[in-house]
Write a protein that holds these residues in place. Structure first.
Motif, PDB file in Angstrom:
ATOM      1  N   ILE A   1      89.814  18.786  63.881  1.00  0.00           N
ATOM      2  CA  ILE A   1      89.719  19.966  64.739  1.00  0.00           C
ATOM      3  C   ILE A   1      89.283  19.618  66.162  1.00  0.00           C
ATOM      4  O   ILE A   1      89.686  20.261  67.122  1.00  0.00           O
ATOM      5  CB  ILE A   1      88.724  20.976  64.127  1.00  0.00           C
ATOM      6  CG1 ILE A   1      89.167  21.388  62.718  1.00  0.00           C
ATOM      7  CG2 ILE A   1      88.569  22.201  65.019  1.00  0.00           C
ATOM      8  CD1 ILE A   1      88.131  22.210  61.955  1.00  0.00           C
ATOM      9  N   ASN A   2      88.483  18.615  66.332  1.00  0.00           N
ATOM     10  CA  ASN A   2      87.668  18.350  67.515  1.00  0.00           C
ATOM     11  C   ASN A   2      88.446  17.659  68.631  1.00  0.00           C
ATOM     12  O   ASN A   2      89.677  17.639  68.629  1.00  0.00           O
ATOM     13  CB  ASN A   2      86.489  17.492  67.075  1.00  0.00           C
ATOM     14  CG  ASN A   2      86.934  16.437  66.068  1.00  0.00           C
ATOM     15  OD1 ASN A   2      87.281  16.749  64.937  1.00  0.00           O
ATOM     16  ND2 ASN A   2      86.992  15.189  66.487  1.00  0.00           N
ATOM     17  N   LEU A   3      87.729  17.085  69.613  1.00  0.00           N
ATOM     18  CA  LEU A   3      88.372  16.323  70.689  1.00  0.00           C
ATOM     19  C   LEU A   3      88.823  14.962  70.192  1.00  0.00           C
ATOM     20  O   LEU A   3      90.013  14.644  70.201  1.00  0.00           O
ATOM     21  CB  LEU A   3      87.410  16.169  71.868  1.00  0.00           C
ATOM     22  CG  LEU A   3      87.172  17.403  72.734  1.00  0.00           C
ATOM     23  CD1 LEU A   3      86.047  17.135  73.729  1.00  0.00           C
ATOM     24  CD2 LEU A   3      88.438  17.805  73.488  1.00  0.00           C
ATOM     25  N   ILE A   4      87.864  14.124  69.788  1.00  0.00           N
ATOM     26  CA  ILE A   4      88.186  12.837  69.174  1.00  0.00           C
ATOM     27  C   ILE A   4      87.237  12.611  68.004  1.00  0.00           C
ATOM     28  O   ILE A   4      86.139  13.164  67.965  1.00  0.00           O
ATOM     29  CB  ILE A   4      88.089  11.639  70.163  1.00  0.00           C
ATOM     30  CG1 ILE A   4      86.692  11.530  70.781  1.00  0.00           C
ATOM     31  CG2 ILE A   4      89.169  11.724  71.217  1.00  0.00           C
ATOM     32  CD1 ILE A   4      86.492  10.275  71.641  1.00  0.00           C
ATOM     33  N   THR A   5      87.689  11.806  67.046  1.00  0.00           N
ATOM     34  CA  THR A   5      86.869  11.412  65.904  1.00  0.00           C
ATOM     35  C   THR A   5      86.621   9.915  65.972  1.00  0.00           C
ATOM     36  O   THR A   5      87.546   9.128  66.203  1.00  0.00           O
ATOM     37  CB  THR A   5      87.574  11.750  64.580  1.00  0.00           C
ATOM     38  OG1 THR A   5      87.813  13.157  64.522  1.00  0.00           O
ATOM     39  CG2 THR A   5      86.728  11.334  63.388  1.00  0.00           C
ATOM     40  N   LEU A   6      85.377   9.514  65.790  1.00  0.00           N
ATOM     41  CA  LEU A   6      84.987   8.112  65.751  1.00  0.00           C
ATOM     42  C   LEU A   6      84.553   7.813  64.321  1.00  0.00           C
ATOM     43  O   LEU A   6      83.622   8.453  63.810  1.00  0.00           O
ATOM     44  CB  LEU A   6      83.823   7.833  66.711  1.00  0.00           C
ATOM     45  CG  LEU A   6      84.079   7.886  68.220  1.00  0.00           C
ATOM     46  CD1 LEU A   6      84.400   9.296  68.698  1.00  0.00           C
ATOM     47  CD2 LEU A   6      82.855   7.381  68.986  1.00  0.00           C
ATOM     48  N   LEU A   7      85.212   6.895  63.658  1.00  0.00           N
ATOM     49  CA  LEU A   7      85.018   6.677  62.229  1.00  0.00           C
ATOM     50  C   LEU A   7      84.562   5.261  61.924  1.00  0.00           C
ATOM     51  O   LEU A   7      85.223   4.289  62.306  1.00  0.00           O
ATOM     52  CB  LEU A   7      86.325   6.970  61.481  1.00  0.00           C
ATOM     53  CG  LEU A   7      86.369   6.605  59.991  1.00  0.00           C
ATOM     54  CD1 LEU A   7      85.455   7.517  59.188  1.00  0.00           C
ATOM     55  CD2 LEU A   7      87.798   6.697  59.468  1.00  0.00           C
ATOM     56  N   LEU A   8      83.461   5.156  61.192  1.00  0.00           N
ATOM     57  CA  LEU A   8      83.038   3.893  60.606  1.00  0.00           C
ATOM     58  C   LEU A   8      83.248   3.961  59.095  1.00  0.00           C
ATOM     59  O   LEU A   8      83.079   5.021  58.488  1.00  0.00           O
ATOM     60  CB  LEU A   8      81.556   3.617  60.896  1.00  0.00           C
ATOM     61  CG  LEU A   8      81.186   3.330  62.351  1.00  0.00           C
ATOM     62  CD1 LEU A   8      79.670   3.188  62.490  1.00  0.00           C
ATOM     63  CD2 LEU A   8      81.881   2.066  62.847  1.00  0.00           C
ATOM     64  N   GLY A   9      83.622   2.828  58.497  1.00  0.00           N
ATOM     65  CA  GLY A   9      83.774   2.779  57.054  1.00  0.00           C
ATOM     66  C   GLY A   9      85.201   2.843  56.571  1.00  0.00           C
ATOM     67  O   GLY A   9      85.451   3.140  55.397  1.00  0.00           O
ATOM     68  N   ALA A  10      86.160   2.561  57.453  1.00  0.00           N
ATOM     69  CA  ALA A  10      87.572   2.642  57.059  1.00  0.00           C
ATOM     70  C   ALA A  10      88.104   1.318  56.509  1.00  0.00           C
ATOM     71  O   ALA A  10      89.305   1.202  56.260  1.00  0.00           O
ATOM     72  CB  ALA A  10      88.418   3.083  58.250  1.00  0.00           C
ATOM     73  N   GLU A  11      87.227   0.320  56.322  1.00  0.00           N
ATOM     74  CA  GLU A  11      87.717  -0.961  55.817  1.00  0.00           C
ATOM     75  C   GLU A  11      88.222  -0.859  54.380  1.00  0.00           C
ATOM     76  O   GLU A  11      89.148  -1.557  53.979  1.00  0.00           O
ATOM     77  CB  GLU A  11      86.599  -2.019  55.890  1.00  0.00           C
ATOM     78  CG  GLU A  11      86.214  -2.401  57.296  1.00  0.00           C
ATOM     79  CD  GLU A  11      85.066  -1.551  57.838  1.00  0.00           C
ATOM     80  OE1 GLU A  11      84.426  -1.968  58.803  1.00  0.00           O
ATOM     81  OE2 GLU A  11      84.813  -0.460  57.272  1.00  0.00           O
ATOM     82  N   GLU A  12      87.587  -0.001  53.577  1.00  0.00           N
ATOM     83  CA  GLU A  12      88.070   0.227  52.208  1.00  0.00           C
ATOM     84  C   GLU A  12      89.432   0.906  52.277  1.00  0.00           C
ATOM     85  O   GLU A  12      89.624   1.882  52.984  1.00  0.00           O
ATOM     86  CB  GLU A  12      87.081   1.122  51.458  1.00  0.00           C
ATOM     87  CG  GLU A  12      87.520   1.563  50.088  1.00  0.00           C
ATOM     88  CD  GLU A  12      87.226   0.563  48.984  1.00  0.00           C
ATOM     89  OE1 GLU A  12      87.854   0.677  47.911  1.00  0.00           O
ATOM     90  OE2 GLU A  12      86.404  -0.335  49.200  1.00  0.00           O
ATOM     91  N   ALA A  13      90.411   0.372  51.538  1.00  0.00           N
ATOM     92  CA  ALA A  13      91.774   0.901  51.592  1.00  0.00           C
ATOM     93  C   ALA A  13      91.815   2.379  51.238  1.00  0.00           C
ATOM     94  O   ALA A  13      91.024   2.870  50.430  1.00  0.00           O
ATOM     95  CB  ALA A  13      92.666   0.107  50.638  1.00  0.00           C
ATOM     96  N   GLY A  14      92.742   3.099  51.859  1.00  0.00           N
ATOM     97  CA  GLY A  14      92.937   4.495  51.530  1.00  0.00           C
ATOM     98  C   GLY A  14      93.314   5.375  52.705  1.00  0.00           C
ATOM     99  O   GLY A  14      94.043   6.354  52.541  1.00  0.00           O
ATOM    100  N   LEU A  15      92.831   5.048  53.917  1.00  0.00           N
ATOM    101  CA  LEU A  15      93.146   5.871  55.084  1.00  0.00           C
ATOM    102  C   LEU A  15      94.574   5.594  55.546  1.00  0.00           C
ATOM    103  O   LEU A  15      94.950   4.446  55.774  1.00  0.00           O
ATOM    104  CB  LEU A  15      92.160   5.569  56.215  1.00  0.00           C
ATOM    105  CG  LEU A  15      92.368   6.332  57.529  1.00  0.00           C
ATOM    106  CD1 LEU A  15      92.241   7.832  57.329  1.00  0.00           C
ATOM    107  CD2 LEU A  15      91.376   5.846  58.587  1.00  0.00           C
ATOM    108  N   GLU A  16      95.361   6.665  55.690  1.00  0.00           N
ATOM    109  CA  GLU A  16      96.757   6.547  56.104  1.00  0.00           C
ATOM    110  C   GLU A  16      97.089   7.597  57.155  1.00  0.00           C
ATOM    111  O   GLU A  16      96.564   8.711  57.127  1.00  0.00           O
ATOM    112  CB  GLU A  16      97.697   6.729  54.903  1.00  0.00           C
ATOM    113  CG  GLU A  16      97.524   5.681  53.814  1.00  0.00           C
ATOM    114  CD  GLU A  16      98.454   5.892  52.629  1.00  0.00           C
ATOM    115  OE1 GLU A  16      98.504   5.015  51.754  1.00  0.00           O
ATOM    116  OE2 GLU A  16      99.137   6.952  52.564  1.00  0.00           O
ATOM    117  N   LEU A  17      97.984   7.240  58.083  1.00  0.00           N
ATOM    118  CA  LEU A  17      98.476   8.195  59.071  1.00  0.00           C
ATOM    119  C   LEU A  17      99.959   8.455  58.832  1.00  0.00           C
ATOM    120  O   LEU A  17     100.677   7.615  58.290  1.00  0.00           O
ATOM    121  CB  LEU A  17      98.233   7.694  60.501  1.00  0.00           C
ATOM    122  CG  LEU A  17      98.950   6.443  61.014  1.00  0.00           C
ATOM    123  CD1 LEU A  17     100.366   6.736  61.509  1.00  0.00           C
ATOM    124  CD2 LEU A  17      98.157   5.806  62.155  1.00  0.00           C
TER     125      LEU A  17
END
Length: 317
Positions: free
Chosen positions: A197-213
């Motif tokens: 929803i926001n302006l930008i998202t800063l994400l830590l912890g994406a090293e574990e497989a699963g995040l996809e665009l």
């Protein structure tokens, strides 16, 4: 390991910003225009603080269920404190997400003009040191976000401090996310396809497989950052502000392969929001004959956020 092909999102060093601010802005903005995502190393958040935050996050979610639910604010839209497992649902999805989370927001002084729109924080009695650690981490994310917004401003041809007034005392949220172990026949996914929803998202912890665009050609691509790097993505507010020059890309967190389903997954996204009264109004430099204004009616950040929270089931109409 999941067999989804990797997205070729570039990894940039935020340390390069001081040496070559225009070059960093061009690379960062270019990655946003292409993917809606960027990967940022050397982000400046102290690793000892991050390690402490991970340990506290695991300890928090290991608390008994009834103790955690004691920090759930009924009718609060999940703004602060605990949101139980299988509460949030992606817009248009049929199954709820397989996650639980905790929200930390900005601490405002008594009598602040935004106190009516920004709920006070909820702090657990344990684990010990939770409040101090996450107040410090929130401030560190805030500072990193300011630097990244400065790069976006440069990329858009704005003065480098253009976003400062927009995000001063903004309604940003640090989310501590826990995806518990799941059975092989679990209905739904850890996080359904959605946009932020926001302006930008800063994400830590994406090293574990699963995040996809979801790429522009309709393929799902895996995001695989190097250890310790931050994944940053465009939110809908920035997409609207820039007339879709910077796209808010659909993304999801898919379930792990069978051999990893017995393991928890943790992540820490920082949703960087403007102040509640900031008017989201299309930037003139992002409007052209080829890209006419898609959002001629401006809207405040507070009203836009409320609309979206209703859509994802955290606020009732």
């Amino acid at each position: 390991m999941l067999d989804t092909p990797a997205a070729h999102v570039p990894t940039l060093s935020l340390a390069d910003q001081a040496r070559d601010p225009d070059g960093f802005a061009a690379a960062f903005g270019g990655s946003f225009e292409r993917f809606g995502f960027a990967i940022v190393a050397d982000h400046g958040i102290d690793q000892h603080l991050i390690d402490r935050a991970w340990a506290l996050t695991e300890a928090l979610f290991a608390l008994p269920e009834d103790e955690k639910r004691g920090y759930h604010i009924a009718g609060g839209g999940g703004a602060r404190g605990y949101t139980p497992f299988k509460t949030e649902i992606a817009k248009g999805a049929e199954a709820v997400d397989l996650k639980e989370f905790w929200h930390v927001g900005r601490d405002l002084p008594e009598g602040h003009k935004y106190a009516r729109d920004m709920a006070p924080n909820v702090w657990p009695d344990r684990p010990e040191g939770f409040r101090d650690a996450f107040i410090e981490l929130f401030a560190a994310f805030d500072a990193a976000g300011d630097r990244l917004l400065s790069a976006i401003a440069r990329h858009l041809g704005l003065v480098p401090d253009w976003f400062d007034r927009a995000v001063k005392d903004g309604n940003s949220v640090l989310r501590l996310l826990h995806y518990p172990p799941i059975p092989a026949d679990a209905e739904g996914v850890r996080a359904g396809a959605h946009e932020d929803i926001n302006l930008i998202t800063l994400l830590l912890g994406a090293e574990e497989a699963g995040l996809e665009l979801l790429d522009k050609d309709g393929r799902w691509l895996a995001i695989r950052p190097p250890e310790g790097a931050m994944v940053v993505n465009v939110g809908d507010m920035l997409q609207r502000l820039t007339n879709h020059v910077l796209p808010s890309t659909t993304h999801r967190v898919v379930n792990p392969p069978p051999e990893r389903r017995g393991h928890s997954r943790y992540s820490m996204p920082f949703f960087l929001h403007p102040a509640p009264d900031f008017l989201i109004e299309t930037l003139p430099g992002c409007v052209s004959a080829a890209n006419p204004d898609r959002h001629p009616e401006p809207i405040t950040a507070h009203d836009y956020l409320h609309e979206r929270l209703v859509e994802i089931g955290l606020v009732k109409k």
